[in-house]
Design a protein around this motif. Structure first.
Motif, PDB file in Angstrom:
ATOM      1  N   ARG A   4      38.702 -40.842 -13.690  1.00 32.99           N
ATOM      2  CA  ARG A   4      39.023 -39.331 -13.232  1.00 32.99           C
ATOM      3  C   ARG A   4      38.040 -38.317 -13.956  1.00 32.99           C
ATOM      4  O   ARG A   4      37.839 -37.371 -13.394  1.00 32.99           O
ATOM      5  CB  ARG A   4      40.398 -39.024 -13.504  1.00 32.99           C
TER       6      ARG A   4
ATOM      7  N   ALA B  16      44.520 -38.714  -3.134  1.00 34.84           N
ATOM      8  CA  ALA B  16      45.118 -40.102  -2.930  1.00 34.84           C
ATOM      9  C   ALA B  16      46.434 -39.985  -2.063  1.00 34.84           C
ATOM     10  O   ALA B  16      46.645 -41.166  -1.608  1.00 34.84           O
ATOM     11  CB  ALA B  16      45.279 -40.793  -4.180  1.00 34.84           C
TER      12      ALA B  16
ATOM     13  N   ALA C  34      45.937 -36.730  -7.549  1.00 28.88           N
ATOM     14  CA  ALA C  34      47.224 -37.099  -6.841  1.00 28.88           C
ATOM     15  C   ALA C  34      46.752 -36.652  -5.018  1.00 28.88           C
ATOM     16  O   ALA C  34      47.325 -37.157  -4.251  1.00 28.88           O
ATOM     17  CB  ALA C  34      48.375 -36.570  -7.260  1.00 28.88           C
TER      18      ALA C  34
ATOM     19  N   ARG D 106      44.932 -34.299 -12.775  1.00 29.69           N
ATOM     20  CA  ARG D 106      45.900 -35.008 -12.284  1.00 29.69           C
ATOM     21  C   ARG D 106      46.377 -34.974 -10.959  1.00 29.69           C
ATOM     22  O   ARG D 106      46.554 -35.618  -9.996  1.00 29.69           O
ATOM     23  CB  ARG D 106      47.263 -35.575 -13.111  1.00 29.69           C
TER      24      ARG D 106
ATOM     25  N   ILE E  83      43.954 -44.830  -4.358  1.00 30.99           N
ATOM     26  CA  ILE E  83      43.536 -44.366  -5.597  1.00 30.99           C
ATOM     27  C   ILE E  83      42.038 -44.664  -5.722  1.00 30.99           C
ATOM     28  O   ILE E  83      41.227 -43.820  -6.298  1.00 30.99           O
ATOM     29  CB  ILE E  83      44.430 -44.342  -6.589  1.00 30.99           C
TER      30      ILE E  83
ATOM     31  N   TYR F 152      54.204 -39.408  -9.591  1.00 26.58           N
ATOM     32  CA  TYR F 152      54.005 -40.976  -9.308  1.00 26.58           C
ATOM     33  C   TYR F 152      52.476 -41.223  -9.764  1.00 26.58           C
ATOM     34  O   TYR F 152      52.568 -42.191 -10.613  1.00 26.58           O
ATOM     35  CB  TYR F 152      53.748 -41.173  -7.734  1.00 26.58           C
ATOM     36  N   TYR F 153      51.550 -40.355  -9.706  1.00 25.31           N
ATOM     37  CA  TYR F 153      50.404 -40.503 -10.320  1.00 25.31           C
ATOM     38  C   TYR F 153      50.318 -40.526 -11.883  1.00 25.31           C
ATOM     39  O   TYR F 153      49.796 -41.256 -12.591  1.00 25.31           O
ATOM     40  CB  TYR F 153      49.257 -39.694  -9.854  1.00 25.31           C
TER      41      TYR F 153
ATOM     42  N   GLU G  51      49.357 -43.348 -14.469  1.00 23.49           N
ATOM     43  CA  GLU G  51      48.172 -43.031 -15.443  1.00 23.49           C
ATOM     44  C   GLU G  51      48.506 -43.266 -16.920  1.00 23.49           C
ATOM     45  O   GLU G  51      47.839 -43.601 -17.803  1.00 23.49           O
ATOM     46  CB  GLU G  51      47.299 -41.761 -15.150  1.00 23.49           C
TER      47      GLU G  51
END
Length: 304
Positions: free
Chosen positions: A30, A61, A58, A54, A87, A67-68, A72
């Motif tokens: 990332r 994706a 997310a 993040r 992802i 959730y992401y 991570e």
């Protein structure tokens, strides 16, 4: 000729933490992306960390931020292949990186991973094949960059690995710990980066391999460059390429190599170096063949 066996050692070393590996791999992938790289507007707000946030990843994706974040943080239980694919696309992963992500997030059953501690065998027919390959260097590589068997020209180009203890017949140890190999590879930095990337890919499949953990621990202590490269979490599949070398006897060579995975053992590969026909490097290889050591039989590579 009997099949060859490389003795297996089991040094006391802890396994790699798969959750930590997953977390760091996602974070580093990332960090290398910018909003403009993936078609997102850069609204100019101060970014505390490099790369995508993040929530941006997310969004790309198509998963929730919560959730992401869990993923991570290494909490990737029961993650679906569809989510991992999404992802991987959002992070613009290579095929090798995508496979690495899958191995980390969806580990295989424990019983299948036990094979990594078994000794590797080089079939007698492969030893005969190596002996029959004349004029070009060729060798059989193993799981953790071990050198399992080789032909006469490989001994002439690199060194007579039969003179080394079995434990030292390992590309990672030679590249990072031997000054002679630092001098041999003109683009040593690239060779070192590739070497770590190959080990990282293997580690994703076999994080519980004690010999791998011991190797990584040893190199991390002895080589600052290895420590830095290991921390990047880059992965790469060994397939083909070009290496420039500066041999102490015959000078510079530019050689292409092909790494061919063996059909009956995907953790072994036949690696062959060759020069472009009619090139100065082809002539240099012929000169090296005439000056090379006495024939080095492949069985020397696997005998303690």
């Amino acid at each position: 000729m009997d099949d060859q066996t490389v003795p297996s050692r089991s040094p006391l070393a802890g396994p790699l933490d798969r959750r930590a590996e997953l977390a760091e791999f996602l974070r580093t992938r990332r960090a290398r992306l910018k909003p403009e790289d993936v078609g997102l507007p850069d609204i100019g707000r101060h970014r505390r960390v490099p790369g995508l946030r993040r929530e941006e990843l997310a969004q790309l994706a198509g998963v929730s931020v919560a959730y992401y974040i869990r993923l991570e943080q290494g909490n990737g239980r029961n993650v679906s292949s569809e989510v991992l694919d999404a992802i991987a696309r959002a992070l613009r992963l290579t095929d090798a990186e995508h496979a690495h992500l899958v191995h980390l997030a969806s580990p295989k059953p424990q019983k299948k991973r036990q094979a990594s501690t078994r000794p590797q065998h080089v079939r007698g027919a492969l030893c005969q094949l190596l002996e029959s390959i004349e004029g070009v260097p060729a060798y059989i590589g193993g799981r953790r960059s071990e050198i399992l068997a080789w032909n006469r020209m490989a001994a002439a180009l690199f060194e007579d690995w039969g003179e080394l203890p079995v434990r030292e017949r390992n590309w990672a140890r030679l590249v990072f710990l031997s000054p002679a190999y630092h001098d041999l590879f003109v683009d040593w930095d690239t060779k070192a980066t590739d070497m770590v990337s190959y080990l990282r890919l293997y580690a994703g499949c076999h994080p519980d391999d004690p010999e791998l953990s011991a190797l990584v621990g040893e190199l991390s202590v002895k080589s600052e460059v290895f420590r830095r490269l290991w921390a990047t979490h880059d992965v790469k599949e060994k397939s083909h390429g070009v290496k420039r070398m500066r041999h102490p006897l015959v000078g510079e060579l530019t050689l292409s190599y092909e790494a061919l995975t063996l059909p009956d053992d995907p953790e072994q590969s036949l690696v062959v170096y060759h020069a472009e026909p009619g090139s100065p490097s082809a002539e240099t290889l012929r000169l090296l063949a005439s000056w090379g050591p006495d024939p080095t039989h492949p069985e020397h590579a696997t005998r303690t």
